[in-house]
Write a protein that holds these residues in place. Structure first.
Motif, PDB file in Angstrom:
ATOM      1  N   LEU A   1      -5.417   1.243   4.711  1.00 41.77           N
ATOM      2  CA  LEU A   1      -4.190   0.448   4.619  1.00 41.77           C
ATOM      3  C   LEU A   1      -2.991   1.308   5.022  1.00 41.77           C
ATOM      4  CD1 LEU A   1      -4.861  -1.299   1.163  1.00 41.77           C
ATOM      5  CD2 LEU A   1      -5.436  -2.132   3.455  1.00 41.77           C
TER       6      LEU A   1
ATOM      7  N   CYS B   1      -3.672  -2.606   8.343  1.00 48.76           N
ATOM      8  CA  CYS B   1      -3.700  -3.749   7.414  1.00 48.76           C
ATOM      9  C   CYS B   1      -4.077  -5.029   8.137  1.00 48.76           C
ATOM     10  CB  CYS B   1      -2.353  -3.883   6.701  1.00 48.76           C
ATOM     11  SG  CYS B   1      -2.078  -2.578   5.484  1.00 48.76           S
TER      12      CYS B   1
ATOM     13  N   ALA C   1      -5.505   1.343  -2.129  1.00 47.19           N
ATOM     14  CA  ALA C   1      -6.691   1.447  -1.265  1.00 47.19           C
ATOM     15  C   ALA C   1      -7.965   1.459  -2.097  1.00 47.19           C
ATOM     16  CB  ALA C   1      -6.605   2.685  -0.386  1.00 47.19           C
TER      17      ALA C   1
ATOM     18  N   ALA D   1       0.828  -1.208   0.000  1.00 48.76           N
ATOM     19  CA  ALA D   1       0.000   0.000   0.000  1.00 48.76           C
ATOM     20  C   ALA D   1       0.861   1.257   0.000  1.00 48.76           C
ATOM     21  CB  ALA D   1      -0.936  -0.011   1.207  1.00 48.76           C
TER      22      ALA D   1
END
Length: 182
Positions: free
Chosen positions: A37, A43, A29, A22
């Protein structure tokens, strides 16, 4: 390259890998429905909320045991033998054919193991890389759905693709092993 597809795990290692992906891919996202994230803890919460939460199967694309992407088979309809496929790969692993090989392998697995006949996917028309992945994985384009996706206040046209169990397999090298059991 030691490539494998396996379910995501709600543990610190997979959460760390998702956070790394990410951080390197700001658009990720959006790919996972706007999930937070922003770090390892976020996460981990996302993985806990989504791992085994529905009939979808989220397979981590792993390189040497490290998750670097996803192929997801969701919205399985047993009556019509259909499902939806989505995918992403962390920016540092793009352009290596990992997504195409993984999507093609997951498709064959879904046909053989889940008894599906038709798999569908869609990508924003402004995402030519995703279109190349779909085509390389054997998904034929079927048309444009206008303004189908909305991210924030912006709407995007989507090109849909499909692959049938009767379509010929594509030759992308050795299939990526799919390991879903213990």
């Amino acid at each position: 390259m030691d490539l494998l597809l396996r379910p995501w795990r709600a543990d610190d290692d997979d959460a760390r890998a998702l956070a790394e992906a990410a951080a390197s891919s700001p658009d990720l996202a959006l790919q996972v429905g706007g999930a937070d994230l922003s770090g390892v803890e976020a996460c981990l919460r996302h993985l806990r909320a989504t791992t085994g939460a529905d009939s979808a199967l989220s397979l981590a694309i792993t390189v040497a045991g490290h998750p670097v992407g996803t192929v997801r088979v969701s919205h399985v309809d047993d009556v019509h033998q259909t499902a939806w496929v989505s995918y992403w790969v962390a920016s540092g692993y793009r352009g290596r054919g990992l997504a195409s090989r993984s999507v093609a392998s997951a498709a064959r697995w879904a046909f053989d193991s889940l008894g599906l006949f038709r798999l569908e996917l869609g990508h924003r028309t402004n995402n030519p890389a995703s279109c190349r992945v779909a085509a390389a994985a054997g998904f034929a384009p079927e048309g444009i759905e206008r303004a189908k996706l909305r991210y924030g206040s912006e709407r995007f046209d989507v090109e849909t693709h499909a692959r049938l169990a009767t379509d010929p397999d594509v030759d992308l090298g050795a299939p990526v092993p799919v390991v879903v059991g213990p």
